[in-house]
Structure formats: C-alpha cells, structure tokens
Scaffold this motif. Sequence first.
Motif, PDB file in Angstrom:
ATOM      1  N   LYS A 173      16.566   2.100   4.719  1.00 51.24           N
ATOM      2  CA  LYS A 173      16.047   0.820   5.173  1.00 51.24           C
ATOM      3  C   LYS A 173      14.772   1.024   5.981  1.00 51.24           C
ATOM      4  CE  LYS A 173      17.127  -3.549   7.420  1.00 51.24           C
ATOM      5  NZ  LYS A 173      18.098  -4.374   8.188  1.00 51.24           N
ATOM      6  N   PRO A 174      13.649   1.196   5.287  1.00 51.59           N
ATOM      7  CA  PRO A 174      12.380   1.315   6.021  1.00 51.59           C
ATOM      8  C   PRO A 174      12.059  -0.007   6.715  1.00 51.59           C
ATOM      9  CG  PRO A 174      11.975   1.052   3.681  1.00 51.59           C
ATOM     10  CD  PRO A 174      13.457   1.207   3.837  1.00 51.59           C
ATOM     11  N   ALA A 175      11.356   0.054   7.827  1.00 52.73           N
ATOM     12  CA  ALA A 175      10.957  -1.167   8.527  1.00 52.73           C
ATOM     13  C   ALA A 175      10.094  -2.025   7.603  1.00 52.73           C
ATOM     14  CB  ALA A 175      10.201  -0.818   9.801  1.00 52.73           C
ATOM     15  N   LEU A 176      10.266  -3.326   7.687  1.00 51.57           N
ATOM     16  CA  LEU A 176       9.485  -4.233   6.838  1.00 51.57           C
ATOM     17  C   LEU A 176       7.995  -4.049   7.098  1.00 51.57           C
ATOM     18  CD1 LEU A 176       9.546  -6.445   4.729  1.00 51.57           C
ATOM     19  CD2 LEU A 176       9.879  -8.122   6.552  1.00 51.57           C
ATOM     20  N   GLU A 177       7.653  -3.809   8.357  1.00 48.74           N
ATOM     21  CA  GLU A 177       6.243  -3.566   8.697  1.00 48.74           C
ATOM     22  C   GLU A 177       5.700  -2.340   7.982  1.00 48.74           C
ATOM     23  OE1 GLU A 177       8.063  -5.922  12.005  1.00 48.74           O
ATOM     24  OE2 GLU A 177       8.642  -4.160  10.832  1.00 48.74           O
ATOM     25  N   SER A 178       6.522  -1.295   7.886  1.00 43.89           N
ATOM     26  CA  SER A 178       6.056  -0.063   7.235  1.00 43.89           C
ATOM     27  C   SER A 178       5.894  -0.260   5.726  1.00 43.89           C
ATOM     28  CB  SER A 178       7.010   1.099   7.521  1.00 43.89           C
ATOM     29  OG  SER A 178       8.227   0.954   6.812  1.00 43.89           O
ATOM     30  N   ILE A 179       6.710  -1.139   5.133  1.00 44.71           N
ATOM     31  CA  ILE A 179       6.578  -1.444   3.698  1.00 44.71           C
ATOM     32  C   ILE A 179       5.231  -2.094   3.431  1.00 44.71           C
ATOM     33  CG2 ILE A 179       7.451  -2.882   1.807  1.00 44.71           C
ATOM     34  CD1 ILE A 179      10.267  -2.477   2.954  1.00 44.71           C
ATOM     35  N   VAL A 180       4.889  -3.088   4.246  1.00 47.67           N
ATOM     36  CA  VAL A 180       3.612  -3.780   4.083  1.00 47.67           C
ATOM     37  C   VAL A 180       2.447  -2.841   4.384  1.00 47.67           C
ATOM     38  CG1 VAL A 180       2.174  -5.694   4.892  1.00 47.67           C
ATOM     39  CG2 VAL A 180       4.642  -6.016   4.612  1.00 47.67           C
ATOM     40  N   GLU A 181       2.593  -2.032   5.433  1.00 50.50           N
ATOM     41  CA  GLU A 181       1.516  -1.108   5.793  1.00 50.50           C
ATOM     42  C   GLU A 181       1.280  -0.065   4.719  1.00 50.50           C
ATOM     43  OE1 GLU A 181       0.969   0.436   9.727  1.00 50.50           O
ATOM     44  OE2 GLU A 181       2.319  -1.071  10.572  1.00 50.50           O
ATOM     45  N   GLN A 182       2.334   0.358   4.040  1.00 51.61           N
ATOM     46  CA  GLN A 182       2.153   1.322   2.956  1.00 51.61           C
ATOM     47  C   GLN A 182       1.290   0.712   1.857  1.00 51.61           C
ATOM     48  OE1 GLN A 182       5.678   3.358   1.686  1.00 51.61           O
ATOM     49  NE2 GLN A 182       4.790   4.038  -0.238  1.00 51.61           N
ATOM     50  N   MET A 183       1.515  -0.559   1.556  1.00 56.01           N
ATOM     51  CA  MET A 183       0.719  -1.238   0.534  1.00 56.01           C
ATOM     52  C   MET A 183      -0.731  -1.394   0.987  1.00 56.01           C
ATOM     53  SD  MET A 183       3.423  -4.184  -0.648  1.00 56.01           S
ATOM     54  CE  MET A 183       5.077  -3.757  -1.179  1.00 56.01           C
ATOM     55  N   LEU A 184      -0.928  -1.721   2.255  1.00 50.85           N
ATOM     56  CA  LEU A 184      -2.286  -1.862   2.780  1.00 50.85           C
ATOM     57  C   LEU A 184      -3.003  -0.514   2.821  1.00 50.85           C
ATOM     58  CD1 LEU A 184      -1.668  -4.356   5.730  1.00 50.85           C
ATOM     59  CD2 LEU A 184      -2.876  -4.831   3.595  1.00 50.85           C
ATOM     60  N   SER A 185      -2.246   0.547   3.115  1.00 51.25           N
ATOM     61  CA  SER A 185      -2.836   1.881   3.158  1.00 51.25           C
ATOM     62  C   SER A 185      -3.343   2.293   1.780  1.00 51.25           C
ATOM     63  CB  SER A 185      -1.804   2.897   3.659  1.00 51.25           C
ATOM     64  OG  SER A 185      -2.330   4.207   3.646  1.00 51.25           O
ATOM     65  N   VAL A 186      -2.552   1.992   0.744  1.00 44.90           N
ATOM     66  CA  VAL A 186      -2.983   2.296  -0.630  1.00 44.90           C
ATOM     67  C   VAL A 186      -4.212   1.469  -0.982  1.00 44.90           C
ATOM     68  CG1 VAL A 186      -2.345   2.153  -3.065  1.00 44.90           C
ATOM     69  CG2 VAL A 186      -0.709   3.045  -1.403  1.00 44.90           C
TER      70      VAL A 186
END
Length: 372
Positions: A214-227
Amino acid sequence: MGNETKKDIMFNRMKEKKKEVKIVRRIVLAIVLLVLIGGGITAYSGYKYVKSALLPVDENSEETIAIDVKIGSNLDSIATLLEKNGIIHDAKIFKYYAKFNNESEFQAGKYLLTKSMTLDELIESLKTGKVYREPLFAMTIPEGRTLEEISVRVEDKTSYSKKEFMDLVTNSEFIDQMIAKYPSLLTDEIKGPDLRHSLEGYLFPATYSFYEEKPALESIVEQMLSVSENKMAAYTESLEEQERSVHWLLTFASLLEEEATAKSDREMIASVFQNRLDKPMPLQTDPTVLYALGEHKDRVLYDDLKIDHPYNTYVIPGLPPGPISNPGTESIEAVLNAPKSDNFFFLADKEGINHFSKNYDEHLAKIEKYLR
C-alpha cells in the motif's frame, strides 16, 4: 608487436584489478581489526558507517529518481552520480563493494532508480540496463486518459477510492507542493482560473511498478509526475527554441491524442492546428467540446458546439486553457515535428481514415464524398 601490446594491456589491467582487490581487502581487514582490538569510539563509528552505507538509503521510499549514465562512464563517475542523486550513501563504499564483487561492466542509459534499492539491485540494474526489482503490483495508465479515468484505474489497482484520488490531485496545497518539487514540469500556468483540473495531462501514460502493498497515494501521483518530468526534459531545447512552455506542448498534444491514431495523421493534424493558430482561426475540434460537456458521446450534436465554455474550441480562439487528457510520446513529438502544409481542414471517414483539405470548399466536397 601488435600481439605483445594487447598482452601488455591485458596484463596491466589484471595488475590494476589485483591491486584494487588488495585495497578492498585491506580496508575490510583494517575495520575488522580495529573493532576486534577495540580501537574505541572512532573504530566503532567507522564500522557503523560502513555497515549503514551498505544498506538502502531509505528502504520505504517509492520515489523514482531519473539518472542518465552517459556512454563512457566508469565506475567512479557512476558511483559519484548515484551519491549526488541520493540513491546511495557513499560513492567510495559503493565503488569498493562493486569491485569486491568483481562488478564493473555497467551499461549506459537512462534509469529510474529508488532510494529503497539495495546495492546488489543497483548493480544488477546497471549491468542489465533495466531496473532489477520484482514489483508487488503494476498499474498501466494508457494514453488519452483524463484524471477522472485515471482515478478509476487507481481504484481498481489499489485500496484508494476514486474520490480519494481526485481529492488529492485537485487539492490546492498539494498542487503547490508539486509545483515546488517539479518546477521544470509544473508552473503557475496550471493554476489558471479557467482550468478544470490543474494536473490534467501531467500524469504520463506508462506502466508504473510498486514495491510495497500500500504505497502512499501521494507517492503514486509523484511517481507519475516524476516520469513526466523526466520525459519532458528531452524536449527542453525544442521548447526553448520555439519559445513555448511545457503546458502549451501538453495542451496541444492532448488534442492530437484524441483526434488521431496513426503517427502520420498526428503530425498532419498538428500542421492543420498550427495553420489555424497562425491564421488565426478557431481550432473547432470535437474532443474539446466533449471535455467541456464532461461526458462521452458517440456523436457531437450541432447544439453541443454552441456551449459557452472555456474549453470549447468552436467558441474560444486558440488552444483550450489546458490539456484535455494525458498525451503520449507520439502526440508530443508530432507537435514539435509538425510538417509545413497548406491544410486547414480534416475529417475522419467511416473507416476512421483522415482526409485533409486546403480550403472549405474542398472540405465540403470530402464531407459529401466520405460521410454522406
């Protein structure tokens, strides 16, 4: 002479490797001896430092960090690059660890690494040219998806609801944090008064891998923004030459993503839109009307074209305030590589094939031929 020279080179390399192995062994032996002898606080501190340097920087981190290993990079420069980006604790420790395990042949390329990777995982990734980890689950975000559609995918793949996702990506405080964290990608343009969603179009279409249940929801969005930031960095020079912004590019590209399928069509449609922008003429593209309506329809009606909305390109001049979906690489590059043409109109026939026209009369004739 030629054979002797090669032998000499090989012999010298072997001598250098043996010398480096000896150095590593001496360092390890020295630390062990210091601890065994009880060299006091300094020895114990040194031992603890080396031990911690062999561990991941942050085993719970899911943030992906983009690094570019240039052709010709050696172990020293790669270790320094990893330390500079916070992926390892200490470049020297990494270098000696790699040498101790006889690992030094790494591949050039672009990598998305994390602080949670072990030294062995980093070494394996750099050897094979791919990130060497087994994800617990993966989530694919296709091209041409809106934030609402992405929220459905997140709900399907994680324990978070669509509402939780939308609440986060529309939260003004979170958006300000992301602007501060990804300044080359996100600017104040995403806070325009007419924008429906600030982050619309900025979550790059790709397959994302996750290494915790269960990754943090913030980290899910940040991973997409990082890409997204990593992908858009490749177009910095082109944008600067054209005096355009990332927001402009993603907005333009999102129209192509909704209008075309074949790469050649994307480029020609980009040419049509650019010609209309230069004229200036309204873009008159149906996907912006559907985005304005906030619903999917198989057919856009004449009354729909009259909707008074900042995204309706039949009404407003120029591009809409922001992207209407998340464009993929082909659409982005089609904008930047649009050919010169005299076309101002296009239509898709019943088979989905696009036909281009230079003027309205020609366009009407093609409507009669292909659609009626």
